[in-house]
Design a protein around this motif. Sequence first.
Motif, short mmCIF file in Angstrom:
data_model
loop_
_atom_site.label_atom_id
_atom_site.label_comp_id
_atom_site.label_asym_id
_atom_site.label_seq_id
_atom_site.Cartn_x
_atom_site.Cartn_y
_atom_site.Cartn_z
N SER A 293 0.82 -1.21 0.00
CA SER A 293 0.00 0.00 0.00
C SER A 293 0.85 1.26 0.00
CB SER A 293 -0.93 0.01 1.22
OG SER A 293 -1.77 -1.13 1.23
N SER A 344 -12.16 -1.40 7.19
CA SER A 344 -11.74 -0.01 7.01
C SER A 344 -10.23 0.16 6.86
CB SER A 344 -12.22 0.82 8.20
OG SER A 344 -11.64 0.35 9.41
N GLY A 346 -7.87 -0.85 4.82
CA GLY A 346 -7.31 -0.46 3.53
C GLY A 346 -7.47 1.01 3.22
N HIS A 347 -8.52 1.62 3.79
CA HIS A 347 -8.77 3.05 3.55
C HIS A 347 -8.04 3.94 4.56
CE1 HIS A 347 -11.96 1.82 0.77
NE2 HIS A 347 -12.38 0.99 1.70
N SER A 417 -6.24 -6.10 -4.78
CA SER A 417 -5.70 -4.96 -4.06
C SER A 417 -5.71 -5.26 -2.56
CB SER A 417 -6.53 -3.71 -4.34
OG SER A 417 -7.81 -3.82 -3.75
N THR A 419 -6.66 -3.32 -0.22
CA THR A 419 -7.92 -2.85 0.35
C THR A 419 -9.01 -3.92 0.23
OG1 THR A 419 -7.39 -0.55 -0.17
CG2 THR A 419 -9.71 -1.07 0.22
#
Length: 463
Positions: A293, A344, A346-347, A417, A419
């Motif tokens: 990431s 949450s 991944g964000h 990904s 996320t």
Amino acid sequence: MPTKETGAMTQKENIVVHNFINLQKMSSFQIRTFFLCFLILIFDGYDTVVVGYIAPALKTHFGAGHAQLAPMFGAGLFGLTIGSFLFGPVADRFGRKPTLICSVALFGLFSIASAWAGSIETLIVLRFLTGLGLGGAMPNAYTLAAEYCPDRLRATLVAPIGCGIAAGGALGGLVAPHLIGAYGWQSMLLLGGALPLALTVMLYLGLPESVRYLVAHGRQNSARHILQRIAPATDLSGVHVTLAEPMPIGSSLQHLLRPGLRGGTLLLWITAFMALLVIYFLGNWLPILIQSSGVPFRQASLMTALYLAGNGMGAILLGFLMDRFNPQYVLAVAFLCAAASLTSLGHLIETPALALTALFVTGIGTGGTMTGTNILSASFYPTVTRATGVAWTLGMGRVGSIVGSMIGAAMLAAHWSSTFMFAAVAAPVIVAALSVSALAFYRRRHPTAAIATPVDLSTQTTA
């Protein structure tokens, strides 16, 4: 209570083990027992992760690549799974103490043998055999510790014992740079074998057999002797020690699936499977996912460390809460919090403070809840099948750990990904929350299956 007499026949006073332990203050004898169980799990944790610390040195020593080393990790995990399934029934048949001594000696001996492995193939076989002993030690240590706890403190006292696994892993990390650099990778395996073998002597001399096991197998004198050590001021001469549950017919494994226990057994298996699936997914792939990431290595290491800290601290926190509230609901809430944090995460990666908080909560709701699930299984099963119940719950969890390790690789190969991967792995956590919540309803419908609500036999007499 006074003895009762009928004509010339004197009837003995009954003492129910469960009630007797609940009424006593914690003794030094019990605390010593808990400490020995804690040491078992420390050395278990060390030997479980030691291969990860020596893997770079093994690559150099044997000229092996990642593909050649992978089966070695899998062999240890497979051995852990088989050991969990195997040694639970053995402990219910032959006793907790001899099974624990044999399990600890087994992984100690094969850890030492691994230091002289002449090839990767030999090391794979030896790691599988080491895993058998490791798989037998953990559930039986949980079982024995739980059987010496009063109900009011069971989770509070057993949860810190479960932290021995993490402590053992940390011990390996502390000594690895010094031992491997000075004495080679073999020194890590030698230490991982010598310490457990020394511990077996301590276990033989100081570890008691489960008093409930002794009663279940008719060993009244031994049971009275142990209860006397828990309450030295109480005169137990001539009393008859009993259990709070009926004696079932058939094997301990068959008993797990009898009416009244079957549904709870399946729900515990589902909970453990899902929890360890996520724990091993994160344990194997979390650093890679964080770095993918765009997070620097140093920060990724800190975030992973905080997740692991949540595992240990979560076990203690949840253990404290489980003794004060409905334990199933405590675990369910923790699972749901972990699911929300994973979804949450991944964000939040680009906001370090929030990401660290989410990872800590995830650690509480995964590693902490797995320790809670082990404690829950120890409280669910009757004495004669408790070791099998705890071991098979953990064994089903080990199957989940294998799946979790594999799906992480599959997701990365499919170029998911990070996320989306974090959100996807929240699904098993939600299933675990639903499963452990359903267990609360099941136990209300089958109250006699729960050892926490025993039949009080203290007013009955036996000739």
